[in-house]
Design an enzyme around this catalytic site. Structure first.
Site, PDB file in Angstrom:
ATOM      1  N   TYR A  51       0.821  -1.199  -0.198  1.00 19.66           N
ATOM      2  CA  TYR A  51       0.199   0.082   0.060  1.00 19.66           C
ATOM      3  C   TYR A  51       0.924   1.112   0.034  1.00 19.66           C
ATOM      4  O   TYR A  51       1.738   1.341   0.817  1.00 19.66           O
ATOM      5  CB  TYR A  51      -1.145   0.095   1.358  1.00 19.66           C
ATOM      6  CG  TYR A  51      -2.235  -0.401   0.915  1.00 19.66           C
ATOM      7  CD1 TYR A  51      -2.940   0.654  -0.147  1.00 19.66           C
ATOM      8  CD2 TYR A  51      -3.017  -1.551   1.516  1.00 19.66           C
ATOM      9  CE1 TYR A  51      -4.097   0.200  -0.476  1.00 19.66           C
ATOM     10  CE2 TYR A  51      -4.326  -1.454   1.239  1.00 19.66           C
ATOM     11  CZ  TYR A  51      -4.890  -0.844   0.094  1.00 19.66           C
ATOM     12  OH  TYR A  51      -6.221  -1.141  -0.122  1.00 19.66           O
ATOM     13  N   GLU A  53      -0.622   4.792  -0.502  1.00 20.54           N
ATOM     14  CA  GLU A  53      -1.336   6.211  -0.704  1.00 20.54           C
ATOM     15  C   GLU A  53      -0.471   7.177  -0.675  1.00 20.54           C
ATOM     16  O   GLU A  53       0.406   7.317   0.367  1.00 20.54           O
ATOM     17  CB  GLU A  53      -2.626   5.881   0.092  1.00 20.54           C
ATOM     18  CG  GLU A  53      -3.448   5.020  -0.441  1.00 20.54           C
ATOM     19  CD  GLU A  53      -4.839   4.771   0.593  1.00 20.54           C
ATOM     20  OE1 GLU A  53      -4.839   5.730   1.601  1.00 20.54           O
ATOM     21  OE2 GLU A  53      -5.498   4.096   0.492  1.00 20.54           O
ATOM     22  N   ASP A 200      -7.096  13.158 -24.694  1.00 16.80           N
ATOM     23  CA  ASP A 200      -6.838  12.059 -24.195  1.00 16.80           C
ATOM     24  C   ASP A 200      -6.120  11.167 -25.320  1.00 16.80           C
ATOM     25  O   ASP A 200      -6.870  11.118 -26.455  1.00 16.80           O
ATOM     26  CB  ASP A 200      -8.350  11.525 -24.090  1.00 16.80           C
ATOM     27  CG  ASP A 200      -8.403  10.139 -23.493  1.00 16.80           C
ATOM     28  OD1 ASP A 200      -7.283   9.412 -23.740  1.00 16.80           O
ATOM     29  OD2 ASP A 200      -9.312   9.604 -23.191  1.00 16.80           O
TER      30      ASP A 200
END
Ligand code: DSN
Length: 435
Positions: A51, A53, A200
């Site tokens: 993890y 974050e 995009d």
């Protein structure tokens, strides 16, 4: 894959069969590619366990020192590849990256312009069934039906639409458009009406990185992309800014009170705005693929993608097929099958019987549904990775035409399938035989 085979034979078998399908068939879906073994190894690494974050150096978890290195490598390489000042490599997908664009630049109910889905645009550019069309007001420009710009965007019409709609944002980018974009003209329109400009570049990122198509970076306020199409990385997304700038919303950093840069707003829109923990194994794999794309042979790869698409376009035209816009500047061709009396659905299914994988696709001014369609989209990136040149693509068109010209003939399909198998065996891909 010995452990997988032993521990979960059913899943192993499904994976092995998919590997066989990729090895033995013609992969012509314009948005797909084949990653290197090095990319696969990073994807299969224990970085999936971590993890992280936050951003490198500013995480909400301990133990991030090594994934920080991986993310920094990916970020630095992406910046070098696209010549940009800022990048966020955490979006899980192109749609996630696009969600962060909307969260940063738009408020629900605001209007934006995008390319119509049935004219080659993308779901996340305002389709009524997607969050972009549900939460925001979208107005669509399209391509011309006839005349010298048939199948292409008329910038005068984009300007007229922008003047009428006064959008907060204008999006560029497509999933089935075989021509390049005039970013300077789009920026001029955006400036005139006071809109943000977003590109995009998911489909064409690899060709842009190789310098083979126009560069959106100097013209757009934000650029998003996927990493797995022409860029040939793992499945994922990314956001980029050519030159960072002060945010016009006046948002300030809490401690210092200084006005945040635009890049900081986009970072926050990715996490915590729209995502939780980043996928560190995918980020490492992105970094590996960016390094590959920085090598000189990636430019040669990009040139071959385009040469192959042009050869394929000519071979279809020579056999009487209609191509939207009459040809291609990039990695794909969009065939309008109406003059052949076929639907996209029928063509896709018939070709699949011979292990030729394409996708049915709406064409501009299509009268059918997205489940039927009047078109077929074909791309060259994946088979170019396998080593195909123009001669192989011309042969592929001949094989496809044999099936499409004689739809009910099982003997033709069987014969073409044998030819496909023979062709693929000359250009090996993956070998994951259990040791
Ligand atoms: N689904 C992709 C494509 O095939 O073009 C776009 O997201």
């Amino acid at each position: 894959m010995n452990d997988l085979q032993k521990n979960d034979p059913r899943m192993y078998e499904a994976i092995q069969q998919e590997v066989d399908r990729q090895n033995e068939g013609l992969e012509l879906i314009a948005s797909e590619n084949f990653v290197s073994r090095a990319v696969l190894q990073a994807l299969g690494s224990p970085l999936t366990n971590k993890y992280a974050e936050g951003l490198p150096g500013k995480r909400y978890y301990g133990g991030c020192q090594h994934v920080d290195t991986a993310e920094d490598l990916a970020r630095e390489r992406a910046k070098e590849l696209f010549g940009c000042e800022w990048v966020n490599v955490q979006p899980h997908s192109g749609a996630s990256a696009n969600a962060a664009v909307f969260l940063t630049l738009m408020k629900p109910g605001d209007t934006f312009l995008g390319l119509d889905l049935s004219h080659g645009g993308h779901l996340t550019h305002g389709s009524p069934v997607n969050f972009s069309g549900i939460l925001y007001e979208s107005a669509h420009y399209g391509v011309e039906r006839d005349g010298p710009l048939a199948g292409r965007i008329d910038m005068n019409k984009v300007r007229d639409l922008a003047r009428k709609q006064k959008p907060r944002m204008i999006s560029i980018g497509a999933s089935a458009y075989s021509r390049d974009f005039d970013y300077a003209a789009f920026r001029d329109i955006a400036d005139e009406v006071g809109a943000f400009l977003w590109m995009d570049m998911a489909h064409t990122a690899g060709l842009i990185a190789a310098g083979l198509l126009n560069d959106p970076m100097p013209h757009c306020h934000i650029v998003s992309t996927t990493t797995h199409k022409t860029l040939r990385g793992p499945r994922g997304g990314m956001l980029l800014i050519g030159k960072d700038y002060e945010n016009p919303f006046g948002k300030k950093a809490p401690a210092s009170g200084r006005v945040k840069r635009m890049s900081e707003l986009f970072d926050s829109a990715v996490f915590p705005g729209t995502q939780g923990g980043p996928l560190m194994h995918v980020i490492a794999a992105k970094g590996v693929s960016f390094r590959e794309a920085l090598q000189p042979d990636f430019v040669e790869y990009g040139k071959q993608i385009i040469a192959n698409a042009k050869a394929m376009a000519k071979a279809f035209l020579d056999r009487g097929y209609d191509l939207v816009s009459g040809g291609t500047d990039n990695h794909l061709v969009l065939i309008d099958l109406r003059s052949k009396g076929l639907t996209g659905n029928e063509a896709e299914a018939a070709l699949q019987t011979a292990d030729i994988t394409v996708n049915k696709n709406m064409v501009p001014f299509d009268e059918t549904s997205p489940f039927v369609t009047s078109g077929m989209r074909i791309g060259t990136p994946a088979m170019t990775t396998r080593g195909f040149g123009e001669a192989e693509f011309e042969w592929v068109v001949e094989l496809m035409d044999r099936i499409l010209s004689d739809m009910g003939n099982g003997d033709v399909r069987r014969h073409v399938k044998e030819e496909v198998r023979a062709l693929c065996s000359r250009f090996p891909l993956y070998d994951f035989a259990v040791a």
